[in-house]
Write a protein that holds these residues in place. Structure first.
Motif, PDB file in Angstrom:
ATOM      1  N   CYS A 205      45.862  39.180  41.243  1.00 18.44           N
ATOM      2  CA  CYS A 205      46.305  39.510  39.894  1.00 18.44           C
ATOM      3  C   CYS A 205      47.330  40.623  40.023  1.00 18.44           C
ATOM      4  O   CYS A 205      46.979  41.773  40.308  1.00 18.44           O
ATOM      5  N   MET A 206      48.585  40.257  39.862  1.00 18.39           N
ATOM      6  CA  MET A 206      49.671  41.207  40.106  1.00 18.39           C
ATOM      7  C   MET A 206      49.802  42.210  38.963  1.00 18.39           C
ATOM      8  O   MET A 206      49.667  41.863  37.790  1.00 18.39           O
ATOM      9  N   LYS A 207      50.058  43.450  39.319  1.00 26.48           N
ATOM     10  CA  LYS A 207      50.187  44.510  38.330  1.00 26.48           C
ATOM     11  C   LYS A 207      51.269  45.496  38.772  1.00 26.48           C
ATOM     12  O   LYS A 207      51.746  45.438  39.912  1.00 26.48           O
ATOM     13  N   ASN A 232      58.043  56.663  36.640  1.00 30.83           N
ATOM     14  CA  ASN A 232      58.312  55.348  37.224  1.00 30.83           C
ATOM     15  C   ASN A 232      57.013  54.601  37.511  1.00 30.83           C
ATOM     16  O   ASN A 232      55.936  55.194  37.584  1.00 30.83           O
ATOM     17  N   LYS A 233      57.137  53.297  37.721  1.00 29.56           N
ATOM     18  CA  LYS A 233      55.979  52.468  38.041  1.00 29.56           C
ATOM     19  C   LYS A 233      56.061  51.994  39.486  1.00 29.56           C
ATOM     20  O   LYS A 233      57.130  51.981  40.100  1.00 29.56           O
ATOM     21  N   TYR A 234      54.902  51.597  40.018  1.00 35.47           N
ATOM     22  CA  TYR A 234      54.857  50.997  41.343  1.00 35.47           C
ATOM     23  C   TYR A 234      55.549  49.635  41.328  1.00 35.47           C
ATOM     24  O   TYR A 234      55.681  48.992  40.281  1.00 35.47           O
ATOM     25  N   PHE A 235      55.941  49.167  42.496  1.00 35.45           N
ATOM     26  CA  PHE A 235      56.370  47.782  42.667  1.00 35.45           C
ATOM     27  C   PHE A 235      55.180  46.864  42.367  1.00 35.45           C
ATOM     28  O   PHE A 235      54.027  47.270  42.404  1.00 35.45           O
ATOM     29  N   ARG A 236      55.469  45.620  42.081  1.00 39.77           N
ATOM     30  CA  ARG A 236      54.409  44.658  41.762  1.00 39.77           C
ATOM     31  C   ARG A 236      53.503  44.442  42.970  1.00 39.77           C
ATOM     32  O   ARG A 236      53.966  44.225  44.078  1.00 39.77           O
ATOM     33  N   HIS A 237      52.186  44.527  42.732  1.00 33.45           N
ATOM     34  CA  HIS A 237      51.221  44.321  43.811  1.00 33.45           C
ATOM     35  C   HIS A 237      49.906  43.820  43.219  1.00 33.45           C
ATOM     36  O   HIS A 237      49.658  43.960  42.019  1.00 33.45           O
ATOM     37  N   GLU A 280      55.853  35.039  49.177  1.00 42.51           N
ATOM     38  CA  GLU A 280      55.679  34.526  47.813  1.00 42.51           C
ATOM     39  C   GLU A 280      54.498  35.235  47.161  1.00 42.51           C
ATOM     40  O   GLU A 280      53.365  35.132  47.623  1.00 42.51           O
ATOM     41  N   HIS A 281      54.759  35.950  46.088  1.00 35.62           N
ATOM     42  CA  HIS A 281      53.719  36.610  45.301  1.00 35.62           C
ATOM     43  C   HIS A 281      53.213  35.627  44.253  1.00 35.62           C
ATOM     44  O   HIS A 281      54.002  35.122  43.446  1.00 35.62           O
ATOM     45  N   ILE A 282      51.921  35.362  44.259  1.00 36.46           N
ATOM     46  CA  ILE A 282      51.344  34.428  43.291  1.00 36.46           C
ATOM     47  C   ILE A 282      50.348  35.176  42.412  1.00 36.46           C
ATOM     48  O   ILE A 282      49.369  35.747  42.899  1.00 36.46           O
ATOM     49  N   ASP A 283      50.623  35.171  41.121  1.00 35.22           N
ATOM     50  CA  ASP A 283      49.781  35.841  40.139  1.00 35.22           C
ATOM     51  C   ASP A 283      48.874  34.801  39.490  1.00 35.22           C
ATOM     52  O   ASP A 283      49.348  33.902  38.817  1.00 35.22           O
ATOM     53  N   ASP A 284      47.576  34.911  39.712  1.00 33.90           N
ATOM     54  CA  ASP A 284      46.611  33.957  39.138  1.00 33.90           C
ATOM     55  C   ASP A 284      45.506  34.742  38.445  1.00 33.90           C
ATOM     56  O   ASP A 284      44.706  35.414  39.105  1.00 33.90           O
ATOM     57  N   ARG A 285      45.450  34.651  37.129  1.00 34.58           N
ATOM     58  CA  ARG A 285      44.517  35.472  36.356  1.00 34.58           C
ATOM     59  C   ARG A 285      43.072  35.010  36.472  1.00 34.58           C
ATOM     60  O   ARG A 285      42.159  35.697  36.011  1.00 34.58           O
ATOM     61  N   ARG A 286      42.838  33.880  37.126  1.00 39.89           N
ATOM     62  CA  ARG A 286      41.457  33.461  37.389  1.00 39.89           C
ATOM     63  C   ARG A 286      40.804  34.332  38.458  1.00 39.89           C
ATOM     64  O   ARG A 286      39.595  34.266  38.673  1.00 39.89           O
ATOM     65  N   LEU A 287      41.613  35.154  39.100  1.00 41.66           N
ATOM     66  CA  LEU A 287      41.105  36.059  40.127  1.00 41.66           C
ATOM     67  C   LEU A 287      40.717  37.426  39.555  1.00 41.66           C
ATOM     68  O   LEU A 287      40.328  38.322  40.310  1.00 41.66           O
ATOM     69  N   CYS A 288      40.815  37.580  38.242  1.00 47.05           N
ATOM     70  CA  CYS A 288      40.470  38.876  37.630  1.00 47.05           C
ATOM     71  C   CYS A 288      39.952  38.697  36.209  1.00 47.05           C
ATOM     72  O   CYS A 288      40.392  39.392  35.297  1.00 47.05           O
ATOM     73  N   CYS A 289      39.011  37.791  36.010  1.00 47.15           N
ATOM     74  CA  CYS A 289      38.416  37.603  34.688  1.00 47.15           C
ATOM     75  C   CYS A 289      37.507  38.783  34.355  1.00 47.15           C
ATOM     76  O   CYS A 289      37.038  39.500  35.235  1.00 47.15           O
ATOM     77  N   GLY A 290      37.225  38.936  33.075  1.00 50.74           N
ATOM     78  CA  GLY A 290      36.269  39.928  32.647  1.00 50.74           C
ATOM     79  C   GLY A 290      34.854  39.393  32.768  1.00 50.74           C
ATOM     80  O   GLY A 290      34.629  38.211  33.024  1.00 50.74           O
ATOM     81  N   THR A 291      33.891  40.270  32.585  1.00 53.96           N
ATOM     82  CA  THR A 291      32.486  39.858  32.572  1.00 53.96           C
ATOM     83  C   THR A 291      32.181  39.193  31.229  1.00 53.96           C
ATOM     84  O   THR A 291      33.033  39.176  30.331  1.00 53.96           O
TER      85      THR A 291
END
Length: 342
Positions: A205-207, A232-237, A280-291
């Motif tokens: 989950c990229m931020k 400033n913000k961090y690079f995407r990670h 390749e950076h892949i952002d998949d929100r299924r890797l950071c769902c809430g409870t």
């Protein structure tokens, strides 16, 4: 030999250059991954050759390759844990992580390795280390690495984990997850398997959060000046609760571990190691769902989460007890794991 590998890489590059236009994008990407793998192995071979010629000690990672003849695994899941986290480990053992023979079947039938990742105390062999050894004799699910445990040393632990894991197991992906996160193994495997044909994949989950320059605040960045002007913000990670990298990147970390810079925050460190690389950076929100109710509603809608936790706690709040609730409401179920193909 290194010379033979150079020849193969050159031939593959020539073949790629003359591919007809009608060849599919998938074919080109597959060839890219083959070239990338050979180039990574070539780099490792050169490192070994230079060490031998210079009379330098050879690291275990570069001794005669153990990968020849080793079986291939889909993924290695390393669960980052601490000496004081026995209750967390037990809660995982009795929820989403198979135990005993079931865990061995998972390795043999599904190609999934799961281990708790732990280092050692500053005084190796002390009472804390002996307690871990006793726990490991009972469960056999630890991966012990050459690292002195400590929260402020997580970047070094992450680096050592990937370097050690890639030397032990030949896998498509290497996953790091915290011990207060709930994981659905089959869903995670299915997500990763769709990316297995690509070279150099960095998934999570990229931020891009703010660089905090004020001493005393949580996530303070001592090297804030490197990131430009205040505010400033961090690079995407990828967020640190769970992320996955492909074998090429794990090998890159292993080869270059002595020169990769460690920032105070391990997720920032990992992201920084891939800057300037063709990743390749892949952002998949299924890797950071809430409870629950978040992961529960998604499961009911047929969109099962791979990982669930509470953002406000950077993991499941009070995970030793609440992970059971998350598991009961959001788990994919045993049938999903054993009937899945990934």
């Amino acid at each position: 030999t290194a010379a033979a590998q150079v020849s193969v890489v050159q031939e593959l590059q020539k073949y790629k250059d003359v591919l007809p236009d009608q060849d599919t994008h998938h074919d080109v990407q597959t060839l890219d991954k083959t070239i990338a793998t050979l180039e990574t192995e070539l780099s490792a071979a050169r490192t070994l050759q230079e060490s031998l010629l210079n009379g330098s000690p050879v690291s275990e990672d570069f001794k005669v390759s153990e990968s020849i003849g080793r079986r291939k695994y889909r993924m290695v899941i390393g669960i980052n844990t601490a000496f004081s986290s026995r209750k967390r480990r037990d809660s995982i053992r009795y929820t989403w992580m198979p135990r005993g023979e079931k865990r061995k079947q998972l390795e043999e039938q599904k190609g999934v390795i799961i281990r708790f990742v732990i280092g050692h105390s500053a005084i190796a062999g002390g009472i804390i280390d002996r307690a871990i050894e006793a726990e490991d004799r009972k469960h056999g699910d630890f991966m012990k690495i050459d690292h002195v445990e400590g929260y402020l040393a997580l970047s070094g632990k992450t680096k050592t984990y990937f370097a050690t894991a890639v030397s032990l197991w030949d896998a498509d992906f290497y996953v790091k997850v915290d011990d207060d996160v709930h994981v659905n193994i089959a869903t995670l495997g299915q997500i990763l398997s769709k990316q297995a044909w690509k070279p150099r994949v960095y998934m999570g989950c990229m931020k891009s959060g703010p660089v905090l320059s004020e001493k005393g605040v949580r996530y303070y960045e001592p090297e804030h000046w490197k990131f430009g002007e205040p505010g400033n913000k961090y690079f995407r990670h990828a967020t640190g609760q769970l992320y996955a990298i492909s074998k090429d990147l794990a090998t890159y970390i292993s080869i270059n571990k002595h020169v990769l810079h460690k920032y105070i925050n391990e997720d920032v460190s990992l992201g920084s190691w891939f800057l300037g690389l063709d990743v390749e950076h892949i952002d998949d929100r299924r890797l950071c769902c809430g409870t629950p109710p978040d992961c529960e509603w998604k499961a009911q809608a047929g969109n099962t989460c791979a990982a669930s936790f509470d953002w406000k706690c950077s993991g499941i709040c009070n995970s030793e007890g609440r992970i059971w609730e998350v598991h009961n409401k959001c788990a994919e179920g045993d049938k999903a794991l054993w009937n899945s193909t990934f």
